[in-house]
Design a protein around this motif. Structure first.
Motif, short mmCIF file in Angstrom:
data_model
loop_
_atom_site.label_atom_id
_atom_site.label_comp_id
_atom_site.label_asym_id
_atom_site.label_seq_id
_atom_site.Cartn_x
_atom_site.Cartn_y
_atom_site.Cartn_z
N VAL A 26 33.73 28.66 65.66
CA VAL A 26 35.24 27.62 65.78
C VAL A 26 34.24 26.19 66.73
O VAL A 26 33.66 26.70 67.42
N THR A 27 35.18 25.26 66.95
CA THR A 27 34.93 24.43 67.62
C THR A 27 34.76 24.66 69.15
O THR A 27 33.51 24.65 69.84
N ARG A 28 36.01 25.42 69.94
CA ARG A 28 35.68 25.87 71.33
C ARG A 28 34.40 26.84 71.55
O ARG A 28 32.97 26.60 72.70
N GLY A 29 33.46 27.79 70.60
CA GLY A 29 32.62 28.43 70.30
C GLY A 29 31.34 27.70 70.22
O GLY A 29 30.35 27.45 71.36
N LYS A 30 30.74 26.19 69.79
CA LYS A 30 30.33 25.63 69.45
C LYS A 30 29.89 24.65 71.07
O LYS A 30 29.00 24.60 71.65
N GLY A 58 42.43 26.94 72.24
CA GLY A 58 41.78 27.16 71.40
C GLY A 58 42.40 26.60 70.03
O GLY A 58 42.68 27.52 69.15
N MET A 59 42.66 25.14 70.60
CA MET A 59 43.88 24.86 69.14
C MET A 59 42.77 24.78 67.76
O MET A 59 43.46 24.75 66.73
N GLN A 65 40.88 26.69 66.49
CA GLN A 65 41.14 27.51 65.40
C GLN A 65 41.96 27.65 64.58
O GLN A 65 41.45 28.11 62.86
N ALA A 66 43.24 27.15 64.65
CA ALA A 66 44.26 26.50 64.07
C ALA A 66 44.07 26.09 62.63
O ALA A 66 44.44 26.41 61.92
N VAL A 67 42.68 25.18 62.53
CA VAL A 67 42.40 23.89 61.55
C VAL A 67 40.66 24.87 61.13
O VAL A 67 41.32 23.41 60.10
N CYS A 68 40.49 24.76 62.15
CA CYS A 68 39.07 24.80 61.48
C CYS A 68 38.97 26.37 59.99
O CYS A 68 38.90 27.29 59.95
N PRO A 69 38.38 25.42 59.12
CA PRO A 69 38.18 26.12 57.35
C PRO A 69 37.10 26.93 57.43
O PRO A 69 37.36 28.36 57.23
N VAL A 70 36.61 26.89 58.68
CA VAL A 70 34.71 28.07 58.78
C VAL A 70 36.02 29.71 59.64
O VAL A 70 35.44 30.52 58.87
N PHE A 71 36.35 28.74 61.06
CA PHE A 71 37.00 30.07 61.77
C PHE A 71 37.77 31.14 60.99
O PHE A 71 38.13 32.36 60.46
N ALA A 72 38.91 30.12 59.37
CA ALA A 72 39.57 31.11 59.38
C ALA A 72 38.80 31.44 58.27
O ALA A 72 39.88 33.17 57.84
N GLU A 73 37.96 32.02 57.64
CA GLU A 73 37.35 33.08 56.69
C GLU A 73 36.40 33.51 58.02
O GLU A 73 36.32 35.40 57.13
N CYS A 111 39.29 19.77 63.34
CA CYS A 111 39.42 19.85 65.11
C CYS A 111 39.69 18.60 65.73
O CYS A 111 41.13 19.07 67.07
N GLY A 112 39.02 17.91 65.48
CA GLY A 112 39.00 16.29 66.49
C GLY A 112 40.07 15.33 65.56
O GLY A 112 41.30 15.45 67.15
N ALA A 113 41.19 15.65 64.78
CA ALA A 113 42.24 15.04 64.50
C ALA A 113 44.05 16.21 65.27
O ALA A 113 44.44 15.39 65.32
N ASN A 114 42.86 17.18 65.31
CA ASN A 114 44.25 18.17 66.35
C ASN A 114 43.78 19.05 67.58
O ASN A 114 44.56 19.88 68.13
N CYS A 115 43.22 17.68 68.43
CA CYS A 115 42.62 18.24 69.85
C CYS A 115 43.52 17.53 70.31
O CYS A 115 43.47 16.33 70.51
N PRO A 116 44.77 18.52 71.28
CA PRO A 116 45.21 17.36 72.05
C PRO A 116 44.89 16.82 73.29
O PRO A 116 44.78 15.98 73.99
N SER A 117 43.15 17.25 73.38
CA SER A 117 42.60 16.28 74.93
C SER A 117 41.75 15.01 74.07
O SER A 117 41.10 14.29 74.65
#
Length: 430
Positions: A43-47, A25-26, A28-36, A78-84
């Motif tokens: 968000v990426t996790r959901g997709k 869920g990291m 979530q914190a950086v997705c501009p669409v999810f923020a709105e 999301c990709g730029a901030n993905c810990p994995s």
């Protein structure tokens, strides 16, 4: 119905790419669409959860799957901030190809992507004609921003304030260039991109001015095609593959040290997406793409890192400029300091940083067309950050972001000009 064997292969490749997602869920914190929207499906996790059952979901509701996949800016946050280190953009682009392969293109998209975009001569002729008659349907709104609106077209485009087609496209002014290297000892292939050729011609001309000033030879072949990002973002491999081939054939005919573009999106597409989607190409095309990979460069990076243009001390001029880091420029290309250095070369300007300078502006290409209300919400946050700096100019390195920021500022009535960083540097040259 699409070939089932091909679909099965594509689905298996997609599954192999998704195994690294831990659903932390990291994103979530950086997705501009999810923020709105605050919706998990956005968000990426959901997709990715949706894509893990893609075959079943497509059979059940293919249109619904396509809608959820397309509700993404492809900004790469999301990709730029993905810990994995999950290659999220690769996954989403391949998923769009799969869904489009299954469903087929709409007649409108087929006409635009395959009927016009893959035929550069026709595409150029139609837009050159459109530039002559656009005044019938549009009205100027703001001379500083160069924005227009259209009451006639408002049922289709809404209340957008947009930049019109240039009175004269770059390809009309300069059909082709093939000049030798000068004092720099360098020669570049110049790829202005669709927006640089047809709308922001001043950006392309600024690049050519900079090349001439520094003695850089230019190879700009006639008949360049789109880089392919609109096609692949729509999941259309047929149009995308044709566009890649057209450009490879053109640029394989000229000798050059670098392929330079003023569009961060074009740069990222040629440098990153072309190599990732070349597996099924003939060996010759694969070799051409590999050869281009290390040569493709954003114009800001080329001027600073290759030509060595850097300010000794930051300029402290009377005009305040703030800079927006486009998603492709920072997250895909890692280019951040170079455009700021070029702004600092002009003694008229002082750079002032805005809050969230690297947050997505909400453009996202076709996202802006299909989800304009959401795009506007994200864009208004960027607008407010620009206005808070008190700057008279906002600069960036991506023409698509220039379109979005022009719309947001113009609708607000803000007197802030939108300029490409290379324009601000070129303005300092005599």
């Amino acid at each position: 119905m699409a070939d089932l064997t091909k679909l099965a292969k594509l689905l298996q490749e997609l599954d192999d790419q998704m195994v690294g997602c831990m659903k932390c869920g990291m994103c979530q914190a950086v997705c501009p669409v999810f923020a709105e929207t605050m919706k998990e499906a956005d968000v990426t996790r959901g997709k990715i959860a949706l894509l893990e059952n893609l075959a079943k979901e497509m059979i059940h509701d293919a249109a619904g799957v396509q809608e959820k996949l397309n509700k993404c800016l492809l900004c790469g946050s999301c990709g730029a901030n993905c810990p994995s280190g999950v290659k999220v953009m690769d996954i989403f682009l391949r998923a769009r190809v799969i869904v489009n392969t299954y469903m087929g293109l709409s007649p409108v998209k087929k006409a635009i992507l395959r009927g016009m975009l893959t035929k550069p001569a026709l595409f150029n002729a139609l837009l050159d004609l459109g530039s002559k008659f656009q005044g019938i349907f549009t009205s100027k709104v703001d001379d500083l921003l160069g924005s227009s609106c259209s009451k006639v077209l408002s049922p289709v485009i809404g209340d957008r304030h947009f930049v019109g087609l240039a009175k004269q496209s770059l390809h009309s002014k300069i059909k082709a260039l093939d000049t030798p290297a000068g004092k720099s000892g360098k020669r570049v292939a110049f790829f202005p991109g669709c927006l640089g050729d047809k709308m922001f011609v001043s950006v392309a001309e600024a690049c050519l001015k900079v090349f001439e000033h520094h003695g850089v030879g230019v190879y700009m072949p006639e008949g360049q095609a789109c880089c392919g990002i609109p096609a692949i973002s729509s999941g259309d491999r047929v149009a995308y593959d044709k566009l890649v081939k057209i450009n490879l054939d053109l640029f394989s005919k000229g000798g050059f040290d670098y392929l330079v573009t003023p569009c961060a999106t074009c740069t990222a597409t040629i440098k990153e997406i072309w190599p990732k989607l070349m597996d099924e190409y003939p060996a010759t095309m694969r070799d051409q793409i590999r050869a281009l990979h290390d040569k493709v460069m954003d114009v800001n990076q080329f001027v600073v890192d290759v030509l060595g243009v850097k300010p000794e001390t930051p300029a402290k001029g009377a005009v305040k400029v703030t800079f927006h880091d486009s998603c492709h420029m920072k997250k895909s290309l890692g280019v951040t300091s170079q455009p700021r250095a070029l702004i600092g070369m002009n003694p008229k300007y002082e750079l002032v940083e805005m809050a969230e300078c690297d947050r997505c502006c909400g453009s996202g290409g076709s996202f802006n067309l299909y989800h304009y209300d959401l795009s506007k919400q994200i864009g208004e946050r960027k607008r407010d950050n620009i206005l808070a700096t008190g700057a008279q100019i906002v600069s960036t390195g991506c023409p698509a972001c220039m379109l979005q920021m022009t719309d947001m500022l113009s609708q607000h009535g803000a007197k802030v000009a939108v300029k490409h960083s290379i324009e601000l540097y070129a303005d300092s040259l005599r």
